[in-house]
Motif scaffolding. Sequence first.
Motif, PDB file in Angstrom:
ATOM      1  N   GLY A  39      -5.397  -0.455  13.240  1.00 18.77           N
ATOM      2  CA  GLY A  39      -5.299  -1.728  13.946  1.00 18.77           C
ATOM      3  C   GLY A  39      -5.210  -2.958  13.060  1.00 18.77           C
ATOM      4  N   LEU A  40      -5.970  -2.987  11.969  1.00 17.46           N
ATOM      5  CA  LEU A  40      -5.930  -4.103  11.029  1.00 17.46           C
ATOM      6  C   LEU A  40      -5.670  -3.556   9.637  1.00 17.46           C
ATOM      7  CD1 LEU A  40      -9.041  -6.118  12.274  1.00 17.46           C
ATOM      8  CD2 LEU A  40      -6.644  -6.708  12.619  1.00 17.46           C
ATOM      9  N   GLU A  41      -4.954  -4.329   8.845  1.00 18.78           N
ATOM     10  CA  GLU A  41      -4.558  -3.865   7.521  1.00 18.78           C
ATOM     11  C   GLU A  41      -4.939  -4.894   6.460  1.00 18.78           C
ATOM     12  OE1 GLU A  41      -0.692  -1.393   6.283  1.00 18.78           O
ATOM     13  OE2 GLU A  41      -0.276  -3.373   7.083  1.00 18.78           O
ATOM     14  N   TYR A  42      -5.472  -4.416   5.340  1.00 23.22           N
ATOM     15  CA  TYR A  42      -5.801  -5.300   4.218  1.00 23.22           C
ATOM     16  C   TYR A  42      -4.526  -5.690   3.493  1.00 23.22           C
ATOM     17  CZ  TYR A  42     -10.522  -3.414   4.823  1.00 23.22           C
ATOM     18  OH  TYR A  42     -11.729  -3.042   5.332  1.00 23.22           O
ATOM     19  N   GLN A  43      -4.484  -6.930   3.027  1.00 23.19           N
ATOM     20  CA  GLN A  43      -3.353  -7.398   2.228  1.00 23.19           C
ATOM     21  C   GLN A  43      -3.887  -8.108   0.990  1.00 23.19           C
ATOM     22  OE1 GLN A  43      -1.185  -9.926   4.976  1.00 23.19           O
ATOM     23  NE2 GLN A  43       0.032  -8.211   5.682  1.00 23.19           N
ATOM     24  N   LEU A  44      -3.437  -7.664  -0.175  1.00 26.33           N
ATOM     25  CA  LEU A  44      -3.756  -8.310  -1.443  1.00 26.33           C
ATOM     26  C   LEU A  44      -2.447  -8.804  -2.022  1.00 26.33           C
ATOM     27  CD1 LEU A  44      -6.165  -5.640  -3.025  1.00 26.33           C
ATOM     28  CD2 LEU A  44      -6.791  -7.678  -1.739  1.00 26.33           C
ATOM     29  N   SER A  45      -2.395 -10.080  -2.381  1.00 24.20           N
ATOM     30  CA  SER A  45      -1.167 -10.639  -2.941  1.00 24.20           C
ATOM     31  C   SER A  45      -1.527 -11.793  -3.859  1.00 24.20           C
ATOM     32  CB  SER A  45      -0.234 -11.112  -1.832  1.00 24.20           C
ATOM     33  OG  SER A  45      -0.854 -12.142  -1.068  1.00 24.20           O
ATOM     34  N   PHE A  46      -0.547 -12.262  -4.597  1.00 23.99           N
ATOM     35  CA  PHE A  46      -0.727 -13.441  -5.441  1.00 23.99           C
ATOM     36  C   PHE A  46      -0.130 -14.636  -4.741  1.00 23.99           C
ATOM     37  CE2 PHE A  46      -0.775 -10.049  -8.727  1.00 23.99           C
ATOM     38  CZ  PHE A  46      -2.083 -10.245  -9.144  1.00 23.99           C
ATOM     39  N   ASP A  47      -0.799 -15.786  -4.863  1.00 23.15           N
ATOM     40  CA  ASP A  47      -0.359 -16.984  -4.163  1.00 23.15           C
ATOM     41  C   ASP A  47      -0.706 -18.219  -4.990  1.00 23.15           C
ATOM     42  OD1 ASP A  47       0.495 -18.786  -2.229  1.00 23.15           O
ATOM     43  OD2 ASP A  47      -0.676 -17.890  -0.618  1.00 23.15           O
ATOM     44  N   GLU A  48       0.139 -19.218  -4.921  1.00 20.69           N
ATOM     45  CA  GLU A  48      -0.131 -20.488  -5.593  1.00 20.69           C
ATOM     46  C   GLU A  48      -0.397 -21.600  -4.597  1.00 20.69           C
ATOM     47  OE1 GLU A  48       2.404 -21.619  -8.809  1.00 20.69           O
ATOM     48  OE2 GLU A  48       2.723 -19.540  -9.391  1.00 20.69           O
ATOM     49  N   VAL A  49      -0.335 -21.280  -3.302  1.00 15.98           N
ATOM     50  CA  VAL A  49      -0.529 -22.288  -2.263  1.00 15.98           C
ATOM     51  C   VAL A  49      -1.947 -22.173  -1.704  1.00 15.98           C
ATOM     52  CG1 VAL A  49       0.269 -23.125  -0.027  1.00 15.98           C
ATOM     53  CG2 VAL A  49       1.919 -22.215  -1.677  1.00 15.98           C
ATOM     54  N   TYR A  50      -2.670 -23.275  -1.780  1.00 20.31           N
ATOM     55  CA  TYR A  50      -4.035 -23.338  -1.259  1.00 20.31           C
ATOM     56  C   TYR A  50      -4.116 -24.493  -0.269  1.00 20.31           C
ATOM     57  CZ  TYR A  50      -8.979 -24.705  -1.241  1.00 20.31           C
ATOM     58  OH  TYR A  50     -10.249 -25.066  -0.861  1.00 20.31           O
TER      59      TYR A  50
END
Length: 110
Positions: A39-50
């Motif tokens: 039902g829910l999935e973990y997502q790990l990513s790189f981001d520069e937007v905060y």
Amino acid sequence: MAVILTEKAAAEVQKTMQEQSLNATTALRIAVAGGGCSGLEYQLSFDEVYDEEKDSRSEQHGVAVLVDRKSALHLDGTVIDYYDGIEKRGFKIENPNAVRSCGCGKSFSS
């Protein structure tokens, strides 16, 4: 704090950031999205937007960590570690809010 990144996991994130030649301002984004077999999935990513209004930001072992407020509801108390053994290798997510998880550990329900 919604999510705790262990020292070992932070070292692996820093190693990956160096290998990919990412900017020093890049952060690890941890999120939850609908999907996966539970039902829910973990997502790990790189981001520069905060976005101060939508995200929480913390520094953990030299890694900037971003979690959007909606995902934080499902991730409160979650510990992300890195496992490097003979039989498997990768990030391990221990979520106290998960009622059930799939066999691969990439999705859950809360």
